[in-house]
Scaffold this active site. Sequence first.
Site, PDB file in Angstrom:
ATOM      1  CG  ASP A   1      -2.906  -8.699  -8.863  1.00 52.23           C
ATOM      2  OD1 ASP A   1      -3.573  -7.650  -8.768  1.00 52.23           O
ATOM      3  OD2 ASP A   1      -1.861  -8.893  -8.215  1.00 52.23           O
TER       4      ASP A   1
ATOM      5  CG  ASP B   1      -9.087 -28.338 -12.412  1.00 54.59           C
ATOM      6  OD1 ASP B   1      -9.392 -27.510 -13.297  1.00 54.59           O
ATOM      7  OD2 ASP B   1      -7.914 -28.518 -12.021  1.00 54.59           O
TER       8      ASP B   1
ATOM      9  CB  SER C   1       1.089  -5.478  -3.003  1.00 60.83           C
ATOM     10  OG  SER C   1       0.430  -4.373  -3.538  1.00 60.83           O
TER      11      SER C   1
ATOM     12  N   GLY D   1       0.843  -1.193   0.000  1.00 62.13           N
ATOM     13  CA  GLY D   1       0.000   0.000   0.000  1.00 62.13           C
ATOM     14  C   GLY D   1       0.876   1.239   0.000  1.00 62.13           C
TER      15      GLY D   1
ATOM     16  CG  HIS E   1      -3.171  -7.331  -4.984  1.00 61.09           C
ATOM     17  ND1 HIS E   1      -2.107  -7.401  -5.852  1.00 61.09           N
ATOM     18  CD2 HIS E   1      -2.844  -6.383  -4.072  1.00 61.09           C
ATOM     19  CE1 HIS E   1      -1.188  -6.529  -5.474  1.00 61.09           C
ATOM     20  NE2 HIS E   1      -1.603  -5.904  -4.394  1.00 61.09           N
TER      21      HIS E   1
ATOM     22  CG  ASP F   1     -11.918 -26.103 -15.943  1.00 62.24           C
ATOM     23  OD1 ASP F   1     -10.767 -26.510 -15.718  1.00 62.24           O
ATOM     24  OD2 ASP F   1     -12.891 -26.391 -15.229  1.00 62.24           O
TER      25      ASP F   1
HETATM   26 CA   LIG Z   1      -8.527 -26.921 -15.482  1.00 61.90          CA
END
Ligand SMILES: [Ca+2]
Length: 581
Positions: free
Chosen positions: A470, A320, A234, A144, A509, A313
Amino acid sequence: MPSQHFPHPIHLPDPSLAHRRHPLVRLSASTAGRVPAAVLLAAALGACGGGGDDAPRPAALPTTSSLVGECEALAGARLADATLTSTTVAAGTVVNGVALPAHCVVQGRMSPRIGVDGKSYHIGFELRLPRSWNGRFAFQGGGGNDGVVRLAIGALAGNDASSAALQTSALAKGYAVVTTDAGHQVTDASFGLDPQARVDHAYAAYDKVTVAAKDLIGQAYGRAPDRSYFVGCSGGGRQALLFPQRFPAHFDGVAANAPAIKVAKEASVASTWSVLTYDAIAPVDGAGRRILSRALSSQDLTLVADAVVRRCDALDGAADGIVGVNPAACGFDPSVLQCTGAKTDTCLSAGQVAALRKDFTGPKDSAGRSLYASWPWDSGIRGADWRNWRLGTSTTATPNARNYSLIATDAMPKEFFTPPVPDFDIRGFDFDTDPARMDAYAAIYNTTSTDVGAFRQRGGKMLIVHGTSDPIFSANDSIDYYQKVAAANGGDAAARDFARLFLVPGMNHCSASGGPATDIYDALTPLADWVERGIAPDRIVARAGAATPWPGRTRPLCPYPQVATYNGSGSLEDAASFSCR
Ligand SMILES: [Ca+2]
């Protein structure tokens, strides 16, 4: 008493010679005057390692030591330009629900001064020194706007201070761990009005605190650390990367999680672009003012996540719920979700589809030139952290999206702009001319240099870990940086000997911050094994937390460009069923 217990004010040998040949490196004020003594000491001590340009790395593993004296004596340690206190934490003392090993807590303030804004500044730090020390030093990065001295525990993947992170922390493992506030004591970006505070936040505070911490470690244990590591997420991930680029002799290994590589310019332009893009399609309140959070409902984001999963996927061999393929291989387009008639819960409006495409493509100037990176399409768009950064939850015309409140109206105009414009109105942001307001500061703050040869030559290792979902720093930008580092250092195969990038599918994040992901992982242990034992991380096993659809599921995180690929048999819940290919 203190001088009897801590007779050796040790100034470490290793920040000396390697500094001189690196164009980006500045000798810190605290090391500059000590080079001759440091070199002599290196020769006298012999076994400390890293003392010269071509000195071989010692093969011996780190060894344990005990504190030379009592904690309280460390308050009297000799350290230039610092005021110290020291207290004892008894063995078994419970912090955040975790019983810690016996250690000293040294808190210090360096370089006290009055800024040009009339406010008081100093560089604050906390160093925790285990009574039984494993010979290692860890710097836990901040994040931050910094401005607070965090509990110096050394979370294994960044700046998590949860009890689970503390349980497995570097401190619990016997490391000496330091944290810093980075040179200011406010948590908003108002310190950006003071030039020295900017320099401290960019790099100087981390240099000074590293030198001070190693000095204190030397006085506490009678010898220097065998190995030193930096772990952060970060902003702390950016801090991790600045060492190979700017102070290559300070650390043997760095773990940069979700690094804020370009936050002082390009990523802030992207935050502004995102806010303005969604604001333009957001529903209005009774007075005609936009309500940013309502540009996309949570149901809308779930629609997008489900559609990405449907398309991509299975490309990694396992249906999964985890899109394991590299971002460029997915090829998702949200137009498949566009309503053919009126907007309903099962489709997106034309405006929403256009806004998503514009946001995920990334900011561009009026000539169509890219001003940052694009963003991967991934299942983590449904994560709470994604909403918190991009859209927020405010139901009024005052947004609380972090892109707006932390970046576009705080860090960007107050710290990153030169000169600062605290009351800058982002609705007037000009993508052709306003990014240049950040050029001056980005030159010292962003960590885009690929000149890491000095770090590599002395055996340094670099891990980058980044969540594919993110919402504040794009995983595609970490891929871009990694590829540039590889190109500048002998190509992909050669670079793998000192730098590796691991993507975490579905993760928002930093670790444990949301998203459907196996986001609990240890970056420090594989880094230390790489540095100390020469065991390069071919996979890092990560685990899914309780808030995911699959608590306890494990997966290998794989060195880019490899991805976790299902072996074709075995449990989908078990990392052993997957190979990095
Ligand atoms: Ca997969």
